[in-house]
Design an enzyme around this catalytic site. Sequence first.
Site, PDB file in Angstrom:
ATOM      1  CD  GLU A 304       2.363   5.934  -2.405  1.00  0.00           C
ATOM      2  OE1 GLU A 304       3.143   6.835  -2.064  1.00  0.00           O
ATOM      3  OE2 GLU A 304       2.637   4.725  -2.343  1.00  0.00           O
ATOM      4  CG  ASP A 378       5.962   7.037   3.210  1.00  0.00           C
ATOM      5  OD1 ASP A 378       6.015   5.911   3.723  1.00  0.00           O
ATOM      6  OD2 ASP A 378       6.073   7.233   1.988  1.00  0.00           O
ATOM      7  CD  GLU A 406      10.613   4.512   0.590  1.00  0.00           C
ATOM      8  OE1 GLU A 406       9.956   3.656   1.201  1.00  0.00           O
ATOM      9  OE2 GLU A 406      10.106   5.325  -0.204  1.00  0.00           O
TER      10      GLU A 406
HETATM   11  C1  BDP Z   1       6.286   4.609   0.379  1.00  0.00           C
HETATM   12  C2  BDP Z   1       7.140   4.028  -0.684  1.00  0.00           C
HETATM   13  C3  BDP Z   1       6.359   3.346  -1.757  1.00  0.00           C
HETATM   14  C4  BDP Z   1       5.367   2.389  -1.140  1.00  0.00           C
HETATM   15  C5  BDP Z   1       4.505   3.140  -0.147  1.00  0.00           C
HETATM   16  C6  BDP Z   1       3.562   2.235   0.609  1.00  0.00           C
HETATM   17  O1  BDP Z   1       7.914   5.062  -1.247  1.00  0.00           O
HETATM   18  O2  BDP Z   1       7.261   2.670  -2.595  1.00  0.00           O
HETATM   19  O3  BDP Z   1       4.594   1.788  -2.107  1.00  0.00           O
HETATM   20  O4  BDP Z   1       5.308   3.743   0.820  1.00  0.00           O
HETATM   21  O5  BDP Z   1       3.821   2.017   1.787  1.00  0.00           O
HETATM   22  O6  BDP Z   1       7.117   4.855   1.475  1.00  0.00           O
HETATM   23  O7  BDP Z   1       2.583   1.776   0.062  1.00  0.00           O
END
Ligand code: BDP
Length: 704
Positions: A304, A378, A406
Amino acid sequence: MRAVFLLIVAAACQAAAPARAEDGYDLWLRYKPVEPKLRAAYAPLTRNIVIAESPTLDAARTELQRGIGGMLSAQLPVSETATDGSVLIGTPKSSRLIADLRLPLTGLGREGFVIESARLAGHDVTVIAANDDVGALYGTFALLRRMQTGQLLDHLAMREAPASGLRLLNHWDNLDRTVERGYAGFSLWDWHKLPQWRDPRYTDYARANASVGINGTVLTNVNANAQVLTPLYLKKVAALADTFRPWGIRVYLTARFSAPIEIGHLKTADPLAPEVRAWWRAKADEIYRVVPDFGGLLVKANSEGQPGPQEYGRSHADGANMLADAMAPHGGTVIWRAFVYNAKPGEDRAKQAYEEFHPLDGQFRPNVMLQVKNGPIDFQPREPFHPLFGQMPKTPVVLEVQITKEYLGFATHLAYLGTMWEEVLRADTCSPKCGTPVSRTIAGMAGVSNIGADRNWTGSQFDQANWYAFGRLAWNHDIAARDIAEEWARMTWSNNDSVVKPVVGMMMQSRQAVVNYMTPLGLHHLMATDHHYGPSPWVNNLKREDWNPTYFHRADAKGIGFDRTSTGSNAVSQYAPPVRDCFARLNCVSDDDLLWFHHVPWTYRMRSGRTLWDELVGRYDLGVQQVHDMRRTWDSLRSRIDDERFQQVDAFLGIQEEEAQWWRDASVAYFQSISKRPLPKGSKTPAHSLDYYEAISLPYVPGH
Ligand code: BDP
């Protein structure tokens, strides 16, 4: 006469006065007066406490005094010698008396403890003993928990040690005090005023963690900021570490892989470049000068948009090992995250972590741990377990769960996650052989914190249960989620069964309710873009294919679901053969995982006898109904719960009910536009047309 009159007036006032308003700040450490029956049973414990001095034993002493003070209105003085009723706390090293008792402490490690009712020189005493002060602290909390939950204390013979050594909170807290995916206000860490101002809350935070056995905290977001590694911030970090230390909590930080460039002014962060390696070594030395027991670094790399070794053509192992070499002289750990998905288009995102990390097993330094999310996508309301569990035999693997919700409705939706984590811990990996649950393959647990500066800490009263359950399950991977819920309910709400039973009932069905009204039958990732608040199953125009809900549900005129069998992405092949074969077969895979692994016709006959379409709509309806039921149950407790906390839960359940309906209506409207099938009998037409739901746009949503 006058005195008697005053006494009567005072008593009358007391009866009429409402109980002190509670706002949730005290968490499960409320130490309310116990009922008369227990008062008598616990009375012998109010004599005195025999304990040596050390920062951690002082913590244990003050906590026991606080607990006994609250529950039994007794002072509990410190005594040098044991008498009938003494509580002895310590280690064979700190206490001659404990040494003489020769308690069975071998095999308990630093953190385990025994609690025993013992005879000492003709006196009946209670002993909390351990090999190290921190074990005695955990034992003290265990004794207090027994009392808070109304259990008797005769003939005590408890012996406990944690299932794994790493029980870690991950705060996704930024240096500006915003919290990524945080729904409980700003970050607890007041960086601006540290190190001079140490908010007393830091101690209460540490107490709460110690009470459930959490022994580490990563202070900063995985989407990291290199600034925290500068001297200015390290001083602040040291102040927090000093505050937490007596409570057995070590501090960790997230390391931004490009820190050597950003704060070290190097031209590269290539893990094989000598100047980069030297920079990290010096940085580790500097950290340990100010925090001698620093736990280690947590790293999100090449995921990401985060920088990482792959930018230099190096592997995750190269990156992790370089940092591990810098930390090793100090006994520090590098926790490398497996949450990566940078792979090529067309690839199933669920497969990527396994594909990148499985080949690296055996290539990491001994002080590297791999942190793996519970499922392969996730933190969805339900995922099958991650295929890396059990399949990295040469690498210590940490199970990462998300305590903050989340994807489960944020703080306002009541969802007890103990059941979700129990499900993953008990999942059979069949690696190396069947009968090997995830719990037996891990070296620790990490929980993405739900804690913030809100008075109630977690954004809602019931979300405290998730912090609590995380700690308890990290300590003992085998405790039943129901037992944890009951402990928590007794300590947090009331020891009265007329409260405990309904509250536990609500908690136990709450997570499945969320699954039902958001993503039933194995559906996943249908939440609104970026902030993940509310339904958006229709979204199909995002830059990356695997950010789109349509990529995940794949609904078409014929059916719905993601084919991950050999006719599709073949993600099932990443599991051990018996697991693979079950997930791959329609007559073996559970309804809960059906659409995760299979694309199934709308007319498919489910185990219930209904068609898939009818079942899907039925689940959405059931989810809404379950929230409605929770609301009714809560309402029935009105007279038994203190007002302020009651009202907050009540209001939040109202929000949840509205939003469950929104999820259900929007999802049913959308899927019906594709399936073109009539709603099953008794199921109501959504309140609005699909256009209405699609047009909802919410620019200001917390945690984002
Ligand atoms: C996702 C989230 C994000 C996190 C990512 C992570 O949306 O904000 O940075 O995981 O775990 O679920 O790195």
